[in-house]
Design an enzyme around this catalytic site. Structure first.
Site, mmCIF file in Angstrom:
data_model
loop_
_atom_site.group_PDB
_atom_site.id
_atom_site.type_symbol
_atom_site.label_atom_id
_atom_site.label_comp_id
_atom_site.label_asym_id
_atom_site.label_seq_id
_atom_site.Cartn_x
_atom_site.Cartn_y
_atom_site.Cartn_z
ATOM 1 N N ASP A 211 55.784 56.160 22.593
ATOM 2 C CA ASP A 211 57.237 56.280 22.529
ATOM 3 C C ASP A 211 57.899 55.201 23.384
ATOM 4 O OD1 ASP A 211 59.665 57.986 21.857
ATOM 5 O OD2 ASP A 211 59.766 57.985 24.048
ATOM 6 N N GLU A 262 56.146 52.372 19.286
ATOM 7 C CA GLU A 262 57.537 52.443 18.833
ATOM 8 C C GLU A 262 58.266 51.289 19.519
ATOM 9 O OE1 GLU A 262 61.440 55.389 18.822
ATOM 10 O OE2 GLU A 262 60.100 55.361 20.553
#
Length: 541
Positions: A211, A262
């Site tokens: 993330d 990401e």
């Protein structure tokens, strides 16, 4: 799709994103859980996917849907137990499905033991070095250390209160105040996350989704954000040292363990730096996700993506929807078919029939492109964005933080419909007392798994057919692409050997190119002509 001859699995996989809260409820409390996922593994195996990516399932106060992690080595009780997660990983493997877990390294929850110790110990607590605690500016230190704007908008510093009740230092949080940022300059932080990777790899996980991968390193001098200077916390060069260390951890395990980032970066060269051979294996392609339903824009996005990945030898990824964005059935039914967070508003007119037709074509486009493809749960059912959730039931903090301007992300997180003619559509066990945590539209009765199974015209059977062909076709998955001559507003490309994909984004039907047979079409053909907003897969030799 990946075979022993086509390289590592992650180069051409079809990866299905499970948002655990909304996939299937095995416990009857209206919230999806690991028991529900385990019960639906045969459905995913029949869909034909290669891997599942699980959104965060760790213990969390849920200030940001689990992206505020209190313990990276356990499962939140609302989802189940660590033993259940281990069983899920094993059962998925038995069905030929790999697993990817979501790790959140930029920040943790304010309930994390390290941060709690940093607060409880006062200004001299050694744990404060693991985060970004700084004195304030101005008289009495009552001004924030910087004027940085957060990733959700708004200020990025929150002031603490010392154990004696006096105003204390400030701590940095690029997201919500409940999500303090780690200090990645500290060796203890680096060692902790390498151990977290090993913890999950030891349990058989095949990949790690990272993330906010570009935000970990900050400029410790805390400069303000200025147009003509390097950004103080986005994409700093030091982040690459972290991922080289992580790559060594991943490579120490058998079976092609993958690191998937990401990475939101408009500069494609900077993006590609994360994919160098000793760093991450793959990264999400947000340029394609946000692209308009327009032939020229899509071709530019595809070309740009492939050209950025080529120098580092990394596979591209293709994503149409995820847990943060408006579902593409809805987006593609609007006058402006692009996606951006800034433009999200309530009450935008949508033609769902048009959006569904385009979504069917987009599915064939994305599954035919070189690299890996991601499917967000429910897109294979043709689900649309639920935009009429009552205000009092909305959960996403973006709704309130935006002053109720941004409708938030709840509309793409509504629990899936499985069976039956009325909510909860088999999401929870029969007789469960609790309603699903977000309400499902009654109109979804035609979009359940049961209603679509066996219907050759359904979105579900289109996805099953497309993924099945992708598995059997040597041309699909990893590899190259050659554009073919095509009419205006039509995309046509060849994949070797002997495969062509054609997508008609114009307003009129167009002739299909010469071919031996039609493998699959996203909608009915007009004799040998491809209607508007329709895609076809062709065998050419």
């Amino acid at each position: 799709m990946s075979t022993p001859d086509s390289g590592p699995w992650w180069r051409g996989a079809v990866i299905y994103q499970v948002y655990p809260r909304s996939f299937a409820d095995g416990g009857g409390d209206g919230v999806g859980d690991i028991a529900g996922i385990r019960s639906r593994l045969p459905y995913l195996a029949e869909l034909g996917i290669d891997a599942i990516w699980f959104s965060p399932w760790y213990p969390s106060p849920m200030a940001d849907a689990g992206y505020d992690v209190a313990d990276y080595r356990d499962i939140d009780p609302v989802f189940g137990t660590l033993a259940e997660a281990e069983a899920l990983i094993s059962e998925a493997h038995a069905l030929g499905i790999r697993t990817i877990v979501d790790v959140v390294p930029n920040h943790c929850s304010d309930a994390h033991p390290w941060f709690q110790a940093a607060l409880a110990g006062g200004p001299d607590a050694p744990e404060r070095e693991l985060f970004w605690f700084r004195p304030g500016r101005g008289p009495g230190g009552d001004q924030r250390p910087t004027d940085w704007i957060g990733e959700f908008g708004g200020p990025t510093w929150t002031r603490t209160v010392n154990p004696d009740g006096t105003p204390g230092d400030w701590y940095l949080h690029l997201f919500a105040p409940e999500q303090p940022d780690f200090n990645w300059d500290h060796p203890r932080v680096r060692a902790e996350f390498e151990d977290i990777l090993r913890f999950w790899f030891d349990r058989g996980v095949d990949g790690i989704r990272i993330d906010s991968a570009g935000l970990l390193v900050k400029d410790g001098t805390l400069p303000e954000t200025l147009p003509d200077r390097p950004h103080p916390f986005r994409d700093l060069d030091g982040v690459h040292e972290i991922y080289r260390d992580w790559r060594r951890v991943a490579d120490s395990y058998p079976g092609d363990r993958a690191l998937i980032g990401e990475v939101w970066l408009p500069d494609r060269q900077r993006f590609a730096n994360y994919l160098r051979p000793d760093e991450l294996h793959a990264a999400f392609n947000f340029d394609f996700l946000g692209c308009a339903w327009d032939a020229a824009a899509l071709r530019e996005s595809i070309d740009g993506t492939l050209s950025a990945h080529a120098p580092v030898g990394a596979p591209a990824t293709w994503v149409l929807s995820n847990h943060d964005v408006t579902r593409h059935v809805t987006r593609y039914g609007r006058a402006d078919t692009r996606f951006s967070f800034a433009a999200k508003r309530e009450g935008i007119p949508t033609d769902l029939e048009l959006g569904t037709r385009r979504a069917r074509a987009a599915a064939l486009l994305s599954l035919a492109l070189p690299g890996a493809a991601y499917v967000y749960q429910g897109e294979e059912l043709g689900l649309w964005e639920v935009e009429d959730i009552p205000y009092e039931l909305r959960q996403d903090p973006m709704w309130e933080r935006s002053g109720r301007v941004d409708p938030g992300r709840d509309g793409c997180r509504v629990p899936l419909p499985w069976t039956g003619d009325a909510p909860p559509f088999g999401f929870s066990p029969d007789g469960a007392a609790a309603a699903p945590w977000l309400p499902q539209p009654a109109d979804w009765k035609d979009r359940t798994v049961r209603a679509q199974t066996g219907d050759p015209h359904s979105m579900l059977e289109l996805y099953r057919a497309a993924i099945g062909i992708r598995r059997s076709e040597a041309a699909l998955g990893d590899g190259g692409l050659t554009w073919l001559p095509a009419p205006d507003k039509v995309l046509a490309f060849a994949r070797d050997p002997g495969f062509t994909c054609v997508v008609n984004l114009s307003a009129a039907a167009v002739p299909l190119p010469a071919h031996e047979r039609l493998l699959l079409a996203s909608g009915p053909l007009d004799d040998d002509r491809l209607p508007p907003d329709t895609a076809a897969w062709l065998r050419t030799r």
